[in-house]
Design a protein around this motif. Structure first.
Motif, PDB file in Angstrom:
ATOM      1  N   GLY A 203      19.894   3.771   2.839  1.00 51.58           N
ATOM      2  CA  GLY A 203      19.011   3.942   4.014  1.00 51.58           C
ATOM      3  C   GLY A 203      18.128   2.708   4.557  1.00 51.58           C
ATOM      4  O   GLY A 203      18.176   1.508   4.084  1.00 51.58           O
ATOM      5  N   VAL A 204      17.198   2.985   5.415  1.00 49.46           N
ATOM      6  CA  VAL A 204      16.269   2.097   5.825  1.00 49.46           C
ATOM      7  C   VAL A 204      14.970   2.301   5.313  1.00 49.46           C
ATOM      8  O   VAL A 204      14.692   3.430   4.751  1.00 49.46           O
ATOM      9  CB  VAL A 204      16.057   2.122   7.477  1.00 49.46           C
ATOM     10  N   ASN A 205      13.897   1.332   4.908  1.00 51.40           N
ATOM     11  CA  ASN A 205      12.794   1.432   4.481  1.00 51.40           C
ATOM     12  C   ASN A 205      11.835   0.541   5.582  1.00 51.40           C
ATOM     13  O   ASN A 205      12.024  -0.247   6.046  1.00 51.40           O
ATOM     14  CB  ASN A 205      12.608   0.865   3.125  1.00 51.40           C
ATOM     15  N   LEU A 206      10.878   1.045   5.417  1.00 53.89           N
ATOM     16  CA  LEU A 206       9.492   0.710   6.365  1.00 53.89           C
ATOM     17  C   LEU A 206       8.294   0.582   5.640  1.00 53.89           C
ATOM     18  O   LEU A 206       8.038   1.716   4.723  1.00 53.89           O
ATOM     19  CB  LEU A 206       9.183   1.310   7.680  1.00 53.89           C
ATOM     20  N   GLY A 207       7.501  -0.471   5.184  1.00 54.75           N
ATOM     21  CA  GLY A 207       6.268  -0.510   4.474  1.00 54.75           C
ATOM     22  C   GLY A 207       5.034  -0.959   4.908  1.00 54.75           C
ATOM     23  O   GLY A 207       5.279  -2.028   5.709  1.00 54.75           O
ATOM     24  N   LEU A 208       3.970  -0.535   4.414  1.00 59.35           N
ATOM     25  CA  LEU A 208       2.943  -1.374   4.582  1.00 59.35           C
ATOM     26  C   LEU A 208       2.745  -2.358   3.503  1.00 59.35           C
ATOM     27  O   LEU A 208       1.865  -2.263   2.696  1.00 59.35           O
ATOM     28  CB  LEU A 208       1.549  -0.311   4.756  1.00 59.35           C
ATOM     29  N   SER A 209       3.497  -3.322   3.571  1.00 56.92           N
ATOM     30  CA  SER A 209       3.668  -4.030   2.433  1.00 56.92           C
ATOM     31  C   SER A 209       3.730  -5.633   2.989  1.00 56.92           C
ATOM     32  O   SER A 209       3.719  -5.879   3.987  1.00 56.92           O
ATOM     33  CB  SER A 209       5.064  -3.965   1.765  1.00 56.92           C
ATOM     34  N   LEU A 210       3.656  -6.599   1.934  1.00 54.01           N
ATOM     35  CA  LEU A 210       3.522  -7.891   2.159  1.00 54.01           C
ATOM     36  C   LEU A 210       4.368  -8.572   1.354  1.00 54.01           C
ATOM     37  O   LEU A 210       3.865  -8.869  -0.152  1.00 54.01           O
ATOM     38  CB  LEU A 210       2.126  -8.581   2.378  1.00 54.01           C
ATOM     39  N   TRP A 211       5.561  -9.366   1.596  1.00 56.12           N
ATOM     40  CA  TRP A 211       6.197 -10.245   0.673  1.00 56.12           C
ATOM     41  C   TRP A 211       5.484 -11.677   1.050  1.00 56.12           C
ATOM     42  O   TRP A 211       5.562 -12.273   2.173  1.00 56.12           O
ATOM     43  CB  TRP A 211       7.601 -10.322   0.903  1.00 56.12           C
ATOM     44  N   GLN A 212       5.163 -12.483   0.154  1.00 51.64           N
ATOM     45  CA  GLN A 212       4.530 -13.538   0.505  1.00 51.64           C
ATOM     46  C   GLN A 212       4.686 -14.687  -0.449  1.00 51.64           C
ATOM     47  O   GLN A 212       4.796 -14.584  -1.916  1.00 51.64           O
ATOM     48  CB  GLN A 212       2.773 -13.554   0.177  1.00 51.64           C
ATOM     49  N   GLY A 213       5.210 -15.996   0.025  1.00 46.93           N
ATOM     50  CA  GLY A 213       5.572 -17.204  -0.944  1.00 46.93           C
ATOM     51  C   GLY A 213       4.435 -17.797  -1.314  1.00 46.93           C
ATOM     52  O   GLY A 213       3.551 -18.008  -0.657  1.00 46.93           O
ATOM     53  N   LEU A 214       4.262 -18.267  -2.595  1.00 46.89           N
ATOM     54  CA  LEU A 214       3.372 -19.033  -2.978  1.00 46.89           C
ATOM     55  C   LEU A 214       3.686 -20.461  -3.124  1.00 46.89           C
ATOM     56  O   LEU A 214       4.594 -20.883  -3.319  1.00 46.89           O
ATOM     57  CB  LEU A 214       2.925 -18.489  -4.823  1.00 46.89           C
TER      58      LEU A 214
ATOM     59  N   LEU B 253       0.896  -1.056   0.099  1.00 46.52           N
ATOM     60  CA  LEU B 253       0.051  -0.021  -0.168  1.00 46.52           C
ATOM     61  C   LEU B 253       0.819   1.220   0.125  1.00 46.52           C
ATOM     62  O   LEU B 253       0.565   2.236  -0.573  1.00 46.52           O
ATOM     63  CB  LEU B 253      -1.034  -0.073   1.292  1.00 46.52           C
ATOM     64  N   LEU B 254       2.036   1.186   0.833  1.00 49.15           N
ATOM     65  CA  LEU B 254       2.665   2.381   0.928  1.00 49.15           C
ATOM     66  C   LEU B 254       4.036   1.895   1.442  1.00 49.15           C
ATOM     67  O   LEU B 254       4.317   1.116   2.459  1.00 49.15           O
ATOM     68  CB  LEU B 254       2.200   3.493   1.794  1.00 49.15           C
ATOM     69  N   ASP B 255       5.335   2.425   0.724  1.00 52.53           N
ATOM     70  CA  ASP B 255       6.579   1.976   0.796  1.00 52.53           C
ATOM     71  C   ASP B 255       7.562   3.222   1.355  1.00 52.53           C
ATOM     72  O   ASP B 255       7.379   4.090   0.173  1.00 52.53           O
ATOM     73  CB  ASP B 255       6.773   1.212  -0.267  1.00 52.53           C
ATOM     74  N   LEU B 256       7.974   3.435   2.260  1.00 55.52           N
ATOM     75  CA  LEU B 256       8.788   4.589   2.530  1.00 55.52           C
ATOM     76  C   LEU B 256      10.116   4.423   2.939  1.00 55.52           C
ATOM     77  O   LEU B 256      10.648   3.163   3.804  1.00 55.52           O
ATOM     78  CB  LEU B 256       8.197   5.366   3.919  1.00 55.52           C
ATOM     79  N   GLY B 257      11.190   4.974   2.356  1.00 60.93           N
ATOM     80  CA  GLY B 257      12.746   4.669   2.724  1.00 60.93           C
ATOM     81  C   GLY B 257      13.232   6.024   3.250  1.00 60.93           C
ATOM     82  O   GLY B 257      12.953   7.056   2.673  1.00 60.93           O
ATOM     83  N   TYR B 258      14.374   6.181   4.154  1.00 57.62           N
ATOM     84  CA  TYR B 258      14.852   7.366   4.296  1.00 57.62           C
ATOM     85  C   TYR B 258      16.316   7.168   4.533  1.00 57.62           C
ATOM     86  O   TYR B 258      16.688   6.097   5.340  1.00 57.62           O
ATOM     87  CB  TYR B 258      14.268   7.805   5.499  1.00 57.62           C
TER      88      TYR B 258
ATOM     89  N   TYR C 167      19.899  14.170   2.251  1.00 62.03           N
ATOM     90  CA  TYR C 167      19.108  13.376   2.683  1.00 62.03           C
ATOM     91  C   TYR C 167      18.094  13.169   1.492  1.00 62.03           C
ATOM     92  O   TYR C 167      17.535  14.057   1.157  1.00 62.03           O
ATOM     93  CB  TYR C 167      18.369  13.851   4.006  1.00 62.03           C
ATOM     94  N   PHE C 168      17.535  11.775   1.576  1.00 66.47           N
ATOM     95  CA  PHE C 168      16.314  11.435   0.630  1.00 66.47           C
ATOM     96  C   PHE C 168      15.170  10.650   1.259  1.00 66.47           C
ATOM     97  O   PHE C 168      15.512   9.956   2.165  1.00 66.47           O
ATOM     98  CB  PHE C 168      17.158  10.719  -0.516  1.00 66.47           C
ATOM     99  N   THR C 169      14.146  11.027   0.797  1.00 71.92           N
ATOM    100  CA  THR C 169      13.247  10.062   1.032  1.00 71.92           C
ATOM    101  C   THR C 169      12.453   9.417  -0.326  1.00 71.92           C
ATOM    102  O   THR C 169      12.438  10.388  -1.383  1.00 71.92           O
ATOM    103  CB  THR C 169      11.998  11.075   1.802  1.00 71.92           C
ATOM    104  N   SER C 170      12.390   8.042  -0.216  1.00 75.06           N
ATOM    105  CA  SER C 170      11.954   7.265  -1.742  1.00 75.06           C
ATOM    106  C   SER C 170      10.851   6.524  -1.222  1.00 75.06           C
ATOM    107  O   SER C 170      10.478   6.033   0.082  1.00 75.06           O
ATOM    108  CB  SER C 170      13.144   6.749  -2.089  1.00 75.06           C
ATOM    109  N   GLY C 171      10.264   6.032  -2.271  1.00 80.37           N
ATOM    110  CA  GLY C 171       9.045   4.876  -2.050  1.00 80.37           C
ATOM    111  C   GLY C 171       8.058   4.822  -3.061  1.00 80.37           C
ATOM    112  O   GLY C 171       8.365   5.409  -4.315  1.00 80.37           O
ATOM    113  N   GLY C 172       7.238   4.121  -3.043  1.00 80.22           N
ATOM    114  CA  GLY C 172       6.092   3.924  -3.760  1.00 80.22           C
ATOM    115  C   GLY C 172       4.807   3.684  -3.077  1.00 80.22           C
ATOM    116  O   GLY C 172       4.469   3.375  -2.074  1.00 80.22           O
TER     117      GLY C 172
END
Length: 607
Positions: free
Chosen positions: A174-185, A36-41, A57-62
């Motif tokens: 930098g580090v990143n924190l995300g409202l994300s899901l890596w899921q194995g199938l 949903l949201l991916d942030l890096g700093y 300094y940079f902020t990146s994401g998707g």
């Protein structure tokens, strides 16, 4: 501020560790990444033309990202996102729907399919923009610490150009924190490889540096071979035992003695190639036994076995024994049970165009009688059923004009009803009538009368039998003279298809020839003979040749028709000859004799 950092580290550790214990125990068939949201700093390096700014300094994401691909280490995948952005001290930018190409070389999945961690590379381009070229490359490592929460580290490179005359590049980490899901199938547990521990039969002692041997051993051996039936041939399924007795006739002890089997034979696969028997003192002996149960199916072979005896210090036996032994597979006994067989007269018939609309038949076949005192007539029911098919297909009798009475349907009342009433009700002067009976006949020893035995009949009780004279009188009362009767029964009381009351004398010659003027009767045997079955053809002997004759064998003049005279002239010698070959005499008869004009009565058409 320092306490806050420690609290964050403790929180992250508590979230990761519960699932980390299962990481790597599972594997997946593919992977899926949704965000949903991916942030890096992080900090980085900004460069444009000849100007550079380190330490910015940079902020990146998707936003709204999805991607999927193959499992590691072949983890190529593809994806896109709604917006990819980067914002820094000197530059901010965003693109829509970039094309993301992923490669995942490594991942450790837990039971839920979450990677702990996952290593990835993400390459993005902006294929939809015509005036701005946007290219990014990210290498990172993520931990899926909860269902919609992941944490990781990444290093990135961004290159942006506007119509190729305005260009800058950004490098950051930098580090990143995300409202994300890596899921194995298709997650499943990895197979555990367990190395079996070898079973130690006997431990060979280690030989230390040899000391001078002043009293050497001297090894000799004898052998004996024992097989199951003691014929000195190794048969499949036998227990085989080769016993080797090793003796030490020297002055010193023999150490680490082995008995070896070699040669060119598959017997070695069963008996083994080596037996360790250890130390043998002077004047002592030990045995080595090579034993096996041979498989039933073995290749025929002349087994070549060579016996050797070795000693750890080199004092081997100075004799070898070479054995040549025959091997052969177990003998297979074949049991043959005939469940069913297609006899020549039982093969399907090709119906002819011949049809008698005004023809009637009563077919009777009794194999099993109600009284257990009466032997079974093995093929009587089968005979009747086959005769019916012949009457329909070759003799032109309509199926609806045929009454078939077999076993329990052939009681005394049934015989009386259909022979005396049903025929009388339907037959006229131009009709053709065929009556067939297969079953037991019986005589009356005092009067010499003959009887047909119905399903519920019993010898010794005249009231339960159907007199042959009554049977003939019923046919004599019919308005037609085109009547043929075939009786595959005998009336001598001597066995076969004949029974007699207990205690009575067999081989009676009953009165079976008084048939009247209208009917022509074919009987399976003379009055004092027995009628038998032909087991090889699974029919009564007489019925078999009647069928074979109707099928065409009796068409002696080859005109396509089988007449009564032809059928008798074909059947009589065939039955007589076959019965003599089987060790008895059976001679079919015809009444009246001679047949006269009835000999020309056409029974069937074969073409």
């Amino acid at each position: 501020m320092g306490k806050l950092k420690v609290l964050v580290i403790i929180l992250i550790t508590l979230l990761i560790l519960p699932n980390q214990t299962e990481a790597g125990k599972y594997r997946a068939k593919g992977w899926l990444y949704t965000s949903l949201l991916d942030l890096g700093y992080g900090a980085g390096y900004w460069y444009r033309d000849y100007l550079s700014h380190p330490g910015v300094y940079f902020t990146s994401g998707g936003i709204a990202k999805i991607a999927f691909g193959l499992p590691p280490p072949f983890g190529f995948g593809i994806g896109t996102e709604l917006i990819k952005f980067i914002s820094g001290t000197y530059y901010s930018d965003a693109i829509k729907f970039p094309l993301d190409i992923y490669y995942i070389p490594y991942a450790k999945f837990n039971r839920l399919g979450h990677p702990l961690p996952i290593v990835y590379a993400d390459f993005s381009i902006s294929p939809w923009s015509t005036y701005r070229k946007y290219l990014t490359a990210i290498i990172g490592i993520d931990w899926q610490i909860w269902y919609l929460l992941n944490l990781g580290f990444r290093a990135g490179w961004v290159s942006v150009s506007y119509d190729y005359d305005y260009e800058f590049q950004i490098f950051y980490f930098g580090v990143n924190l995300g409202l994300s899901l890596w899921q194995g199938l298709g997650v499943r547990e990895k197979e555990r490889k367990v190395s079996p521990k070898p079973e130690v039969i006997a431990e060979i002692p280690k030989i230390t540096s040899p000391s001078p041997i002043t009293k050497p051993p001297k090894l000799t051996f004898d052998y004996s071979l024992v097989d199951g039936n003691q014929d000195k041939v190794l048969d499949g399924g036998e227990r085989v035992s080769l016993k080797v007795t090793v003796k030490n006739q020297g002055e010193g002890d023999a150490q680490g003695v082995k008995v070896l089997l070699s040669g060119e034979s598959k017997a070695l696969n069963y008996l083994g190639k080596e037996k360790y028997i250890g130390d043998i003192p002077a004047d002592g002996e030990k045995e080595a036994v090579f034993e096996a149960i041979l498989p039933y199916r073995i290749e025929p072979d002349n087994a070549n076995l060579i016996i050797k005896v070795t000693e750890a210090n080199g004092f081997d036996a100075l004799k070898e024994a070479e054995l040549l032994i025959a091997m052969q597979p177990a003998k297979v006994e074949r049991e043959r049970e005939v469940i069913s067989v297609l006899v020549d007269v039982d093969q399907p018939l090709s119906p002819t165009s011949f049809r008698r609309e005004d023809a009637y038949a009563v077919i009777i076949g009794i194999s099993d009688y109600r009284s257990n005192k009466i032997p079974k007539v093995k093929y009587a029911k089968r005979d009747a059923e086959t005769v019916k098919e012949y009457l329909i297909n070759l003799c032109g009798i309509p199926q609806e004009n045929i009454i078939s009475l077999t076993d329990e349907k052939a009681t005394l009342s049934d015989l009386t009803a259909y022979i005396e009433e049903w025929l009388q009700r339907n037959v006229n002067k131009n009709s053709f009538v065929f009556v067939y009976f297969a079953g037991h006949g019986t005589p009356n020893p005092e009067k010499g009368d003959a009887y047909l035995v119905p399903y519920d009949g019993e010898p010794g009780f005249i009231s339960k039998l159907y007199p042959l004279s009554r049977f003939y009188n019923s046919l004599e009362n019919l308005p037609t003279e085109n009547i043929i009767v075939a009786l595959d029964a005998c009336f001598s009381g001597a066995g076969g298809r004949s029974v007699i009351e207990e205690g009575k004398r067999p081989f009676i010659s009953p009165k079976i020839e008084k048939v009247g003027k209208k009917a022509a009767v074919l009987t399976a045997s003379a009055g004092d003979e027995i009628s038998q079955d032909l087991d090889a053809k699974r029919h009564g002997l007489f019925t078999y040749y009647i069928l074979k004759g109707l099928r065409g064998g009796a068409d002696l003049d080859s005109d396509g028709w089988v007449t009564l005279g032809e059928l008798y002239n074909y059947c009589q010698p065939k039955v007589k000859e076959e019965s003599r070959r089987l060790g008895y005499t059976q001679t079919p008869k015809v009444f009246p004799e001679p047949l006269g004009e009835k000999a020309n009565l056409k029974i069937g058409k074969i073409r």
